[in-house]
Every structure is written in C-alpha cells, then in structure tokens.
Motif scaffolding. Sequence first.
Motif, PDB file in Angstrom:
ATOM      1  N   GLU A 131     -22.152 -80.168 -45.767  1.00 41.23           N
ATOM      2  CA  GLU A 131     -23.184 -79.533 -44.948  1.00 41.23           C
ATOM      3  C   GLU A 131     -22.648 -78.351 -44.141  1.00 41.23           C
ATOM      4  N   SER A 132     -21.382 -78.400 -43.747  1.00 43.69           N
ATOM      5  CA  SER A 132     -20.816 -77.250 -43.041  1.00 43.69           C
ATOM      6  C   SER A 132     -20.702 -76.055 -43.983  1.00 43.69           C
ATOM      7  N   LYS A 133     -20.394 -76.329 -45.244  1.00 42.19           N
ATOM      8  CA  LYS A 133     -20.355 -75.240 -46.224  1.00 42.19           C
ATOM      9  C   LYS A 133     -21.753 -74.676 -46.436  1.00 42.19           C
ATOM     10  N   SER A 134     -22.748 -75.553 -46.503  1.00 39.70           N
ATOM     11  CA  SER A 134     -24.131 -75.086 -46.659  1.00 39.70           C
ATOM     12  C   SER A 134     -24.565 -74.240 -45.465  1.00 39.70           C
ATOM     13  N   ALA A 135     -24.196 -74.692 -44.267  1.00 36.59           N
ATOM     14  CA  ALA A 135     -24.548 -73.935 -43.058  1.00 36.59           C
ATOM     15  C   ALA A 135     -23.894 -72.561 -43.078  1.00 36.59           C
ATOM     16  N   TRP A 136     -22.639 -72.509 -43.496  1.00 33.39           N
ATOM     17  CA  TRP A 136     -21.917 -71.235 -43.582  1.00 33.39           C
ATOM     18  C   TRP A 136     -22.574 -70.315 -44.606  1.00 33.39           C
ATOM     19  N   GLN A 137     -22.947 -70.870 -45.762  1.00 33.47           N
ATOM     20  CA  GLN A 137     -23.597 -70.051 -46.784  1.00 33.47           C
ATOM     21  C   GLN A 137     -24.941 -69.525 -46.283  1.00 33.47           C
ATOM     22  N   ALA A 138     -25.633 -70.343 -45.479  1.00 32.82           N
ATOM     23  CA  ALA A 138     -26.968 -69.971 -45.016  1.00 32.82           C
ATOM     24  C   ALA A 138     -26.945 -68.841 -43.996  1.00 32.82           C
ATOM     25  N   ILE A 139     -25.822 -68.607 -43.346  1.00 31.61           N
ATOM     26  CA  ILE A 139     -25.750 -67.542 -42.333  1.00 31.61           C
ATOM     27  C   ILE A 139     -26.068 -66.193 -42.960  1.00 31.61           C
ATOM     28  N   GLY A 140     -25.429 -65.886 -44.075  1.00 31.69           N
ATOM     29  CA  GLY A 140     -25.730 -64.670 -44.822  1.00 31.69           C
ATOM     30  C   GLY A 140     -25.631 -63.407 -43.996  1.00 31.69           C
ATOM     31  N   ASN A 141     -26.553 -62.483 -44.258  1.00 30.33           N
ATOM     32  CA  ASN A 141     -26.589 -61.185 -43.587  1.00 30.33           C
ATOM     33  C   ASN A 141     -28.007 -60.917 -43.083  1.00 30.33           C
ATOM     34  N   VAL A 142     -28.153 -59.890 -42.257  1.00 35.69           N
ATOM     35  CA  VAL A 142     -29.499 -59.466 -41.862  1.00 35.69           C
ATOM     36  C   VAL A 142     -30.181 -58.909 -43.105  1.00 35.69           C
ATOM     37  N   HIS A 143     -31.327 -59.479 -43.460  1.00 36.27           N
ATOM     38  CA  HIS A 143     -31.971 -59.086 -44.717  1.00 36.27           C
ATOM     39  C   HIS A 143     -33.473 -59.241 -44.606  1.00 36.27           C
ATOM     40  N   TYR A 144     -34.208 -58.206 -45.038  1.00 31.86           N
ATOM     41  CA  TYR A 144     -35.654 -58.267 -45.136  1.00 31.86           C
ATOM     42  C   TYR A 144     -36.054 -57.960 -46.574  1.00 31.86           C
ATOM     43  N   GLY A 145     -37.240 -58.424 -46.954  1.00 37.27           N
ATOM     44  CA  GLY A 145     -37.687 -58.219 -48.323  1.00 37.27           C
ATOM     45  C   GLY A 145     -37.175 -59.332 -49.212  1.00 37.27           C
ATOM     46  N   PRO A 146     -37.605 -59.338 -50.475  1.00 36.37           N
ATOM     47  CA  PRO A 146     -37.206 -60.433 -51.364  1.00 36.37           C
ATOM     48  C   PRO A 146     -35.732 -60.366 -51.716  1.00 36.37           C
ATOM     49  N   THR A 147     -35.107 -61.519 -51.725  1.00 30.82           N
ATOM     50  CA  THR A 147     -33.760 -61.603 -52.271  1.00 30.82           C
ATOM     51  C   THR A 147     -33.871 -61.599 -53.791  1.00 30.82           C
ATOM     52  N   GLU A 148     -32.757 -61.456 -54.446  1.00 29.50           N
ATOM     53  CA  GLU A 148     -32.767 -61.479 -55.908  1.00 29.50           C
ATOM     54  C   GLU A 148     -33.387 -62.769 -56.429  1.00 29.50           C
ATOM     55  N   ALA A 149     -33.102 -63.872 -55.712  1.00 31.66           N
ATOM     56  CA  ALA A 149     -33.622 -65.164 -56.136  1.00 31.66           C
ATOM     57  C   ALA A 149     -35.129 -65.287 -55.940  1.00 31.66           C
ATOM     58  N   GLU A 150     -35.709 -64.429 -55.086  1.00 32.89           N
ATOM     59  CA  GLU A 150     -37.144 -64.513 -54.786  1.00 32.89           C
ATOM     60  C   GLU A 150     -38.008 -63.589 -55.638  1.00 32.89           C
ATOM     61  N   ILE A 151     -37.408 -62.707 -56.419  1.00 29.69           N
ATOM     62  CA  ILE A 151     -38.170 -61.701 -57.151  1.00 29.69           C
ATOM     63  C   ILE A 151     -39.286 -62.332 -57.976  1.00 29.69           C
ATOM     64  N   ASN A 152     -38.977 -63.357 -58.731  1.00 31.83           N
ATOM     65  CA  ASN A 152     -39.995 -63.981 -59.586  1.00 31.83           C
ATOM     66  C   ASN A 152     -41.104 -64.635 -58.773  1.00 31.83           C
ATOM     67  N   SER A 153     -40.773 -65.075 -57.562  1.00 29.24           N
ATOM     68  CA  SER A 153     -41.776 -65.746 -56.736  1.00 29.24           C
ATOM     69  C   SER A 153     -42.870 -64.789 -56.263  1.00 29.24           C
ATOM     70  N   LYS A 154     -42.581 -63.487 -56.245  1.00 28.11           N
ATOM     71  CA  LYS A 154     -43.580 -62.522 -55.777  1.00 28.11           C
ATOM     72  C   LYS A 154     -44.861 -62.586 -56.615  1.00 28.11           C
ATOM     73  N   SER A 155     -44.741 -63.003 -57.876  1.00 31.65           N
ATOM     74  CA  SER A 155     -45.917 -63.046 -58.740  1.00 31.65           C
ATOM     75  C   SER A 155     -46.924 -64.110 -58.311  1.00 31.65           C
ATOM     76  N   TYR A 156     -46.497 -65.007 -57.408  1.00 30.05           N
ATOM     77  CA  TYR A 156     -47.398 -66.059 -56.959  1.00 30.05           C
ATOM     78  C   TYR A 156     -48.015 -65.776 -55.585  1.00 30.05           C
ATOM     79  N   ARG A 157     -47.834 -64.550 -55.101  1.00 25.91           N
ATOM     80  CA  ARG A 157     -48.574 -64.134 -53.921  1.00 25.91           C
ATOM     81  C   ARG A 157     -50.066 -64.017 -54.262  1.00 25.91           C
ATOM     82  N   ARG A 158     -50.909 -63.857 -53.244  1.00 25.55           N
ATOM     83  CA  ARG A 158     -52.327 -63.604 -53.472  1.00 25.55           C
ATOM     84  C   ARG A 158     -52.561 -62.124 -53.799  1.00 25.55           C
TER      85      ARG A 158
END
Length: 351
Positions: free
Chosen positions: A267-294
């Motif tokens: 869980e400490s590794k997960s917490a460290w990974q989750a810190i990430g960077n300041v980011h707005y807009g879709p991440t690469e992993a979210e690109i496909n999810s945009k198709s399910y917006r309204r």
Amino acid sequence: MSDITILHKKIGMKYSPFIIAEMSGNHNQSLFTAMKIVEAAAIAGADALKIQTYTADTMTISTRSTDFVVSDKKSPWHNQSLHELYQQAYTPWEWHQAIFDRCKELGMIGFSSPFDESAVDFLETLNVPPCYKIASFECTDIPLIKKVASTKKPMIISTGMSSIAEIDETVLTAKNAGCEDIILLKCTSTYPASPMHSNLKTIPNMKEVFQCQVGLSDHTLGIGTAIASVVLGASVIEKHLTLSREDGGVDASFSLEPHELRMLVEESKSAWQAIGNVHYGPTEAEINSKSYRRSLYITEDMQKGEELTKSNLRVIRPGFGLAPKYYDVLLGKKVNKNISRGTALTWDIVE
C-alpha cells in the motif's frame, strides 16, 4: 535535495518508500525466533531489517531507585527497571553477524542502531552495516552522533521529542563530523503512539528546513498513519515487526505481524505511485473512456427539414456526438437529410 543510495537501494521521492522492519526485542531472546523474523521481513517485501546494538550495562545501571523505574502506568513497561527492560530486550552481540548474513542471503539490507560508542566500534568490526540508525532517545547524544558520523556512512536519525533546535544541532554535528547522507525520521515517542499525535505535516516542513530526505518511524497501530506519510513526502518508513503479537515481548503490542507488513509494503508503494504529477485532462489510460461521456444524439427517426426538439434530441451516452453545451443552441434547428434514431448529432447534418 539529493537522493541517497544504501547498497543497492536508492532512497528519494523518485523511488517507492524504503521499508525498514525493526526487530527490536521481539525475538524474546531466541535466535531461532530472530531468524524467523528476518525471513518474515524478507517474504513481506521489506527493504531492510534493523536490530539494536546495546547491553543492559551499556544503556544504564542496575538499580530500582525511582529515577530508573518506568512509572508511566500507560506504558507497556510499567514498573520495570530500565536495566531489567534492556536485559529482556537486547539482541546478543554474538547473533549480529548471523542476522546480517541472513539478511544479505535474502536480499535485504541489514543494519543496526548503536546506543553507545562501544556498539559502534563493535559494528565496525563486522564490516557489514552500510548505514546506521540513531534512535529518538539518542538524537541529542552528541558524542554518539560524532562517533557514528565519523564512519562516513549514511545516518538515519529518529527525531521523537526533539525540538527543531535540537535536530539542527544533531544534523550540523553529523555533517561536521563527516556524514554527508542524512535521513531524518518524524517520530512520536510513545508506545503505542496515537495518530492524533503523529503531526505528519511536520514531514514536508522538515524536508524544507533541513534539505534532506525525511521519513517516518511509526509506533501507531496498523498502517494508516504510515501510508498517509508517503503522500506528505516520506521516503522511508520504519515499523516494528513481530511474528505474532500473542507471543508477547517488549515491543510486540505495537508491532506489525508479517501479513500487515506485507500490506504496508504494497500500500505504501501504491500511495507513492498515486502521488504522480500535477495533471489535468485525460491520462493515456483514460483516452478510451472519453467515448462514454454524454453527447447529443437523435433519438427518433427524422425527415429532412424537420426541427430538432426535446423529444428527438437528447443528451445521452456515448460521447460521439456534439458536446451537451450545444443543446440549447440546436433546439429549433432543422436537419438537412433523413436521420435514423441513434445517430450522433454533428454540425454537417444541421441546416
């Protein structure tokens, strides 16, 4: 601030937290148990296993006069003399080499907290420890700080009870005596400690003030406090480890069991990974999810020249049509061809 390397491990915010399993006196004077604790720490994924180097006589004197007896009724060591306590808790010096060797075999870093100068001299003869830990109660022992720093090995220093001035004196002493790599650990020196008294906001402040890596020596129950520290910048986490709290022992009541240590590592590794960077807009992993917006869709069959209305134009999923913000603009507009129900609305089909 610079990253620190201890043997094969790099310590810093670019790396997952360095997890130290503290054996302390949880071996209950059994070398067999001590070795099992080493193995449990390795299986759980700890980066390092720490022991303590002292004897009852190097810590204190044998007496039950008032100053030397634990009077705090809330303490797990209530009514024990200090000498009695340390006699129970110490790790026999003849075990040290075997423990360090087993750590190395299992891919862990083995090191110790020396509690006086004779302990440093002894550990140096083993030519093993790649770093040293200073316990909170020794943080203000300036002669010991000088002695350890003179080895020029990295120092991990717990700061429980210490004022900012005392920490500053310790850090300056260590640097002036030859230590270049210092890691400070935020610590609350109560056993167990309460999350309410952990004051983890001190961690980023300590990093700013002392310009060094900072971690947490945690005596709270569970792993929640330790995980929270990662988000605030802790690059090291130290927790006590026992095979089972039911086994008893001087520190067992506030120690993790092996499965809990494994959870801490993960869980400490997960917490460290989750810190990430300041980011707005879709991440690469979210690109496909945009198709399910309204978006805007034709929801009834329409003839050329028919007007868009609330009954035939809706904001629904998926997201292949025009953005919902154009809904009011398009109501009343006419379509320029026959349209089938379920067609995504686009500008080219509107007059």
